[in-house]
Design a protein around this motif. Structure first.
Motif, mmCIF file in Angstrom:
data_model
loop_
_atom_site.group_PDB
_atom_site.id
_atom_site.type_symbol
_atom_site.label_atom_id
_atom_site.label_comp_id
_atom_site.label_asym_id
_atom_site.label_seq_id
_atom_site.Cartn_x
_atom_site.Cartn_y
_atom_site.Cartn_z
ATOM 1 N N ARG A 23 -10.651 26.311 35.048
ATOM 2 C CA ARG A 23 -9.752 26.142 33.955
ATOM 3 C C ARG A 23 -10.107 25.765 32.571
ATOM 4 N NH1 ARG A 23 -4.508 24.187 37.367
ATOM 5 N NH2 ARG A 23 -4.655 25.918 38.685
ATOM 6 N N PRO A 24 -10.852 24.754 32.168
ATOM 7 C CA PRO A 24 -11.592 24.136 31.004
ATOM 8 C C PRO A 24 -12.054 25.397 29.987
ATOM 9 C CG PRO A 24 -11.765 22.409 32.585
ATOM 10 C CD PRO A 24 -11.503 23.596 33.190
ATOM 11 N N ALA A 25 -12.875 26.087 30.593
ATOM 12 C CA ALA A 25 -13.772 27.150 30.220
ATOM 13 C C ALA A 25 -12.588 28.405 29.771
ATOM 14 C CB ALA A 25 -14.962 27.562 30.942
ATOM 15 N N ALA A 26 -11.989 28.635 30.484
ATOM 16 C CA ALA A 26 -10.751 29.855 30.364
ATOM 17 C C ALA A 26 -9.975 29.458 29.295
ATOM 18 C CB ALA A 26 -9.953 29.934 31.558
ATOM 19 N N ALA A 27 -9.507 27.953 29.243
ATOM 20 C CA ALA A 27 -8.614 27.569 28.080
ATOM 21 C C ALA A 27 -9.407 27.742 26.710
ATOM 22 C CB ALA A 27 -8.287 26.022 28.411
ATOM 23 N N ILE A 28 -10.597 27.345 26.884
ATOM 24 C CA ILE A 28 -11.651 27.274 25.582
ATOM 25 C C ILE A 28 -11.750 28.925 25.130
ATOM 26 C CG2 ILE A 28 -13.898 26.976 24.526
ATOM 27 C CD1 ILE A 28 -13.924 24.679 26.142
ATOM 28 N N ALA A 29 -12.056 29.718 26.192
ATOM 29 C CA ALA A 29 -12.001 31.172 25.552
ATOM 30 C C ALA A 29 -10.751 31.876 25.285
ATOM 31 C CB ALA A 29 -12.547 31.775 27.072
ATOM 32 N N LEU A 30 -9.444 31.317 25.713
ATOM 33 C CA LEU A 30 -8.329 31.832 25.257
ATOM 34 C C LEU A 30 -8.106 30.983 23.839
ATOM 35 C CD1 LEU A 30 -5.674 33.345 25.715
ATOM 36 C CD2 LEU A 30 -4.832 31.066 26.713
ATOM 37 N N ALA A 31 -8.441 29.911 23.385
ATOM 38 C CA ALA A 31 -8.249 29.300 22.390
ATOM 39 C C ALA A 31 -9.150 29.835 21.103
ATOM 40 C CB ALA A 31 -8.601 27.693 22.449
#
Length: 687
Positions: free
Chosen positions: A546-554
């Motif tokens: 989830r952290p990496a996915a949130a970073i990618a989306l951001a």
């Protein structure tokens, strides 16, 4: 980022075009027979009296002239009089006009012979027995539903001066009978931001078989909108929506109320005042278009067009998103049906969303057409990021069960994935209008909101129909390969078409936004892919993604926000046919010269357009046939929004590209199929 918006009135553009072309009429029509023949006829008059002269207009079959207020498009007649000393010309009087709706534009026209009557006040010292010479330089616009030609004539006649007034001859009696009867009492009107309301003093027993109100003042109302009629005692209450663009105010109001389709009408004037509410609505309130009558056929065309869209070149990359879901649909009957319905819902929701946005933008004055989403650079970049992320997912760079084209995950995730896959499929596939879909989508721009939305929904059902059939028909589902280890390998191979789609979107980003825009988008894409790589490595170690996915989306959102301003589209490459950029003036000039014309509307994001260009247009055989026939080729590039092209598409009843129109030497136009064969253009040019 502010995207460029186009809020130019169609009315103004048409009139500006006509005014620009009027000085060229004499040159363009030298030696040519006008499409509307003009004749000046005079009735006798007494000294100091009023003579009536008639400008008698006779259109060719299929051509029409315009009322004093032409409506959404066209141009009223321009008159420049040369009169004897002491004589004076009055206001021209027109017969009751007809309505003509062409692709949503309401025109006030005359499709038969008509006479414009002009009173001429004679000098008091005119001598009985003499003849007073008068001249008029008249300019007008002659149009069909496809093309307009400015025309002019220098007309002359002599007015016989008589000692005693006599009854008019048969022709003047008939022309006078066709004029709307003047109303002897003034009406009242009120204006607000939404509508014009008008009260016309008229006996409630007046028969109104097919009423329509023609307003003399320009840009006051929406000419093509529904007009509401109701009685309040002996007053007819009329409500008309205001003009969408450049709505004006008025201190007085004039116009004509058409009573029926036999040419009967009433001329009225009105002043600001109280307008009572309508009490008894008329049963004749109808939309000014006959498209509703053919709605069942249009729905069938939308269904067939959506179905055919599944085999059009523009949808090929999206088929890879469906393939694994189709294979997985054989796992259970219930699962297959749920996923089929979810996918269909996604497609239909996307079509309704795009259709609703299109209608809302057009209602707000935007010059947009079907596939407007791919004309926006930010949308293209968003699709680029998505296609690259899907490619990375198929290659195993990271794992995510949405949009539902990979194995694994819960049933609910498959349902969500099928829905999102449907959204994406319709969003990307719909810009390529199929041969059946073109007429339906063009009609959707003319219909009221609910029938138009029904067309968009039916289009979505047509797109989803094959997948829906597999989900609900067991024999079809049994023909699908069973899930197994082969799906892992097949998944890797599906990265190839999706990767090619991402490359095509990167190229399109450069075309619609310029090099700096595309370079910035690719830099943002690289950062997104790096974040997804970190996400995949974390997943393989058993950690939370989830952290990496949130970073990618951001990063993706940030990239879209900080992208530089797109520049003008990159100019199209030279054409083998020597195509010139399309413009209304270029088309008018070519037709005035008597040359055949091939109008070719395309866009860089339209794959079926590119296939047609490779297969049938940019060919040596086509060039040889066109050169021999002296064909003028006009190419319109609709990659980015273009007002002239959108207006031309609308006038042709088309909602998008590709569009191919052939004009013969006589100016007659023919729409060619949207799927061209190698021999079609050659044979057309040889006729």
């Amino acid at each position: 980022m502010k995207t460029r918006r186009y809020r130019l009135s169609v009315t103004v553009l048409w009139q500006m075009l006509a005014l620009l072309l009027l000085p060229l009429v004499a040159h363009a029509q030298s030696g040519a027979t006008p499409h509307i023949a003009a004749e000046l006829v005079a009735a006798p008059a007494t000294p100091g009296g009023e003579a009536t002269v008639a400008i008698h207009m006779t259109p060719e079959k299929g051509w029409h002239g315009y009322w004093s207020n032409p409506g959404d498009a066209g141009l009223g007649m321009q008159l420049d009089w040369t009169l004897p000393t002491g004589a004076k010309a009055g206001t021209p009087k027109y017969p009751v006009p007809q309505t003509l709706v062409v692709s949503g534009l309401m025109n006030h026209v005359f499709e038969h012979d008509y006479a414009v009557l002009v009173p001429i006040a004679l000098p008091a010292d005119a001598k009985p027995g003499s003849r007073l010479p008068i001249r008029v330089a008249a300019q007008w616009l002659a149009c069909t539903e496809q093309i307009c030609v400015p025309e002019q004539a220098d007309l002359a006649v002599e007015i016989p001066v008589v000692a005693k007034a006599a009854a008019p001859d048969a022709r003047f009696a008939e022309w006078t009978r066709r004029l709307p009867a003047p109303l002897d009492a003034s009406g009242t009107f009120s204006l607000d931001a939404k509508a014009l309301r008008l009260a016309i003093p008229l006996p409630a027993t007046t028969p109104l078989a097919s009423p329509h109100l023609f307003i003399g003042e320009d840009k006051l109302v929406d000419y093509a909108a529904n007009q509401s009629f109701a009685w309040n005692g002996d007053k007819l209450i009329v409500t008309i929506p205001r003009a969408k663009l450049d709505a004006r105010d008025a201190s007085t109001l004039t116009g004509v109320l058409r009573l029926d389709n036999e040419g009967n009408g009433i001329a009225f004037s009105a002043k600001p005042g109280t307008v009572p509410a309508g009490v008894t609505p008329l049963a004749t309130d109808v939309a000014p278009t006959s498209a509703l009558a053919s709605l069942p056929l249009l729905l069938l065309a939308a269904l067939a067009g959506g179905l055919l869209l599944n085999v059009m070149p523009c949808v090929f990359p999206i088929l890879s998103l469906k393939a694994l879901s189709l294979a997985r649909a054989g796992e259970s009957e219930a699962h297959a049906r749920i996923e089929g319905l979810a996918y269909t819902a996604g497609v239909v929701v996307a079509c309704l969303g795009l259709g609703g946005a299109l209608l809302a933008l057009r209602a707000g004055g935007e010059e947009v057409g079907w596939a407007f989403q791919l004309q926006e650079p930010l949308v293209v970049v968003a699709l680029l990021l998505l296609a690259a992320a899907i490619t990375a997912n198929l290659l195993g760079l990271f794992e995510l069960t949405v949009p539902g084209f990979v194995s694994g995950g819960s049933p609910s995730s498959f349902t969500r994935g099928a829905f999102i896959t449907g959204l994406l499929a319709a969003f990307v596939a719909t810009p390529c209008t199929g041969p059946f879909m073109a007429s339906a989508m063009g009609a959707a721009l003319l219909l009221p909101v609910l029938p138009a939305m029904a067309l968009f929904a039916t289009l979505g059902i047509g797109i989803a129909l094959p997948f829906l059939a597999i989900a609900f028909i067991p024999p079809l589902r049994r023909r699908m390969p069973r899930p197994g280890a082969w799906m892992v390998t097949f998944r890797r191979w599906l990265a190839v078409p999706m990767g090619l789609t991402a490359l095509a979107l990167a190229w399109l980003t450069w075309k619609v936004g310029g090099p700096w825009f595309a370079g910035s988008a690719i830099l943002g894409l690289a950062l997104v892919l790096a974040a997804l790589f970190v996400m995949g490595r974390t997943q393989r170690k058993g950690g939370s993604a989830r952290p990496a996915a949130a970073i990618a989306l951001a990063i993706a959102v940030f990239a879209l926000v900080v992208l530089p301003q797109p520049v003008a589209p990159v100019a199209a490459a030279d054409s083998l046919l020597g195509a010139k950029p399309f413009s209304e003036k270029a088309l008018a000039d070519a037709l005035a010269a008597g040359k055949p014309v091939f109008v070719w509307m395309t866009a860089d994001w339209c794959l079926s357009c590119k296939v047609n260009e490779e297969v049938a247009i940019e060919r040596a055989e086509t060039k040889a046939a066109f050169d021999k026939a002296g064909v003028v080729v006009l190419r319109g590039d609709w990659t980015r929004r273009d007002t002239d092209i959108t207006r031309y598409l609308t006038a042709q009843g088309a909602a998008g590209v590709p569009l191919y129109v052939w004009y013969g030497r006589n100016g007659k136009s023919t729409q060619l199929p949207q799927v061209l064969t190698p021999s079609l253009l050659v044979s057309t040019a040889s006729q």
